[in-house]
Design a protein around this motif. Structure first.
Motif, mmCIF file in Angstrom:
data_model
loop_
_atom_site.group_PDB
_atom_site.id
_atom_site.type_symbol
_atom_site.label_atom_id
_atom_site.label_comp_id
_atom_site.label_asym_id
_atom_site.label_seq_id
_atom_site.Cartn_x
_atom_site.Cartn_y
_atom_site.Cartn_z
ATOM 1 N N PRO A 16 0.841 -1.205 0.000
ATOM 2 C CA PRO A 16 0.000 0.000 0.000
ATOM 3 C C PRO A 16 0.874 1.254 0.000
ATOM 4 O O PRO A 16 1.930 1.278 0.629
ATOM 5 N N PHE A 17 0.427 2.297 -0.695
ATOM 6 C CA PHE A 17 1.188 3.541 -0.785
ATOM 7 C C PHE A 17 0.574 4.600 0.122
ATOM 8 O O PHE A 17 -0.580 5.000 -0.060
ATOM 9 N N GLU A 18 1.346 5.015 1.098
ATOM 10 C CA GLU A 18 0.961 6.050 2.061
ATOM 11 C C GLU A 18 -0.464 5.823 2.551
ATOM 12 O O GLU A 18 -0.807 4.725 2.943
ATOM 13 N N ASP A 19 -1.315 6.833 2.536
ATOM 14 C CA ASP A 19 -2.675 6.660 3.063
ATOM 15 C C ASP A 19 -3.725 6.550 1.965
ATOM 16 O O ASP A 19 -4.908 6.723 2.207
ATOM 17 N N VAL A 23 -4.095 2.626 -3.913
ATOM 18 C CA VAL A 23 -2.834 2.836 -4.628
ATOM 19 C C VAL A 23 -1.764 1.954 -4.013
ATOM 20 O O VAL A 23 -1.638 1.853 -2.801
ATOM 21 N N ARG A 24 -1.010 1.298 -4.900
ATOM 22 C CA ARG A 24 0.033 0.389 -4.453
ATOM 23 C C ARG A 24 1.365 0.810 -5.049
ATOM 24 O O ARG A 24 1.425 1.515 -6.053
ATOM 25 N N GLN A 25 2.431 0.334 -4.415
ATOM 26 C CA GLN A 25 3.780 0.624 -4.872
ATOM 27 C C GLN A 25 4.542 -0.685 -5.006
ATOM 28 O O GLN A 25 4.605 -1.473 -4.071
ATOM 29 N N TYR A 26 5.120 -0.906 -6.179
ATOM 30 C CA TYR A 26 5.909 -2.112 -6.414
ATOM 31 C C TYR A 26 7.359 -1.696 -6.610
ATOM 32 O O TYR A 26 7.688 -0.996 -7.564
ATOM 33 N N GLN A 27 8.219 -2.106 -5.683
ATOM 34 C CA GLN A 27 9.635 -1.763 -5.744
ATOM 35 C C GLN A 27 10.318 -2.566 -6.845
ATOM 36 O O GLN A 27 10.199 -3.786 -6.900
ATOM 37 N N ILE A 28 11.027 -1.871 -7.731
ATOM 38 C CA ILE A 28 11.777 -2.535 -8.800
ATOM 39 C C ILE A 28 13.109 -2.980 -8.210
ATOM 40 O O ILE A 28 13.884 -2.148 -7.734
ATOM 41 N N GLY A 29 13.349 -4.276 -8.215
ATOM 42 C CA GLY A 29 14.510 -4.865 -7.571
ATOM 43 C C GLY A 29 15.839 -4.203 -7.899
ATOM 44 O O GLY A 29 16.103 -3.840 -9.037
ATOM 45 N N LEU A 61 0.500 11.795 -8.185
ATOM 46 C CA LEU A 61 -0.626 11.011 -7.683
ATOM 47 C C LEU A 61 -1.877 11.880 -7.545
ATOM 48 O O LEU A 61 -2.964 11.475 -7.937
ATOM 49 N N ARG A 62 -1.721 13.072 -7.034
ATOM 50 C CA ARG A 62 -2.882 13.963 -6.896
ATOM 51 C C ARG A 62 -3.465 14.307 -8.262
ATOM 52 O O ARG A 62 -4.684 14.306 -8.443
ATOM 53 N N ALA A 63 -2.612 14.595 -9.243
ATOM 54 C CA ALA A 63 -3.090 14.914 -10.592
ATOM 55 C C ALA A 63 -3.780 13.707 -11.209
ATOM 56 O O ALA A 63 -4.833 13.829 -11.855
ATOM 57 N N PHE A 64 -3.215 12.520 -11.026
ATOM 58 C CA PHE A 64 -3.804 11.295 -11.553
ATOM 59 C C PHE A 64 -5.176 11.059 -10.921
ATOM 60 O O PHE A 64 -6.146 10.735 -11.607
ATOM 61 N N ASN A 65 -5.251 11.224 -9.617
ATOM 62 C CA ASN A 65 -6.528 11.064 -8.905
ATOM 63 C C ASN A 65 -7.600 11.968 -9.501
ATOM 64 O O ASN A 65 -8.724 11.525 -9.765
ATOM 65 N N ASP A 66 -7.274 13.226 -9.697
ATOM 66 C CA ASP A 66 -8.235 14.177 -10.265
ATOM 67 C C ASP A 66 -8.674 13.765 -11.667
ATOM 68 O O ASP A 66 -9.859 13.807 -11.993
ATOM 69 N N THR A 67 -7.732 13.359 -12.494
ATOM 70 C CA THR A 67 -8.046 12.942 -13.855
ATOM 71 C C THR A 67 -8.960 11.729 -13.884
ATOM 72 O O THR A 67 -9.975 11.715 -14.605
#
Length: 74
Positions: A16-19, A23-29, A61-67
């Motif tokens: 999970p990404f922040e609050d 939204v999720r976060q996948y770390q690239i090895g 992320l905020r811009a994506f959310n709005d879109t």
């Protein structure tokens, strides 16, 4: 390409990404980069390739959310 395959086969494998609830976060090895994404309507939506050393992804992320909310009513 490995990250793409992992997410395709296991779309909720990122942490999970922040609050943000969906939204999720996948770390690239072995890198400082992570994929910021969400899953909706059986589709993985890429939000950003995040440099985990900085905080610039929050604005993306905020811009994506709005879109997404204004375009697809999600």
């Amino acid at each position: 390409m490995k990250a793409e395959t992992v997410l395709k086969d296991h779309p909720f494998s990122g942490s999970p990404f922040e609050d943000y609830e969906h939204v999720r976060q996948y770390q690239i090895g072995n890198t400082a980069f992570a994929l910021l994404y969400t899953v909706a309507r059986e589709t993985i939506w890429m939000i950003d390739v995040r440099d985990t050393r900085g905080r610039r992804s929050v604005d993306a992320l905020r811009a994506f959310n709005d879109t997404i909310r204004n375009t697809y009513w999600l």
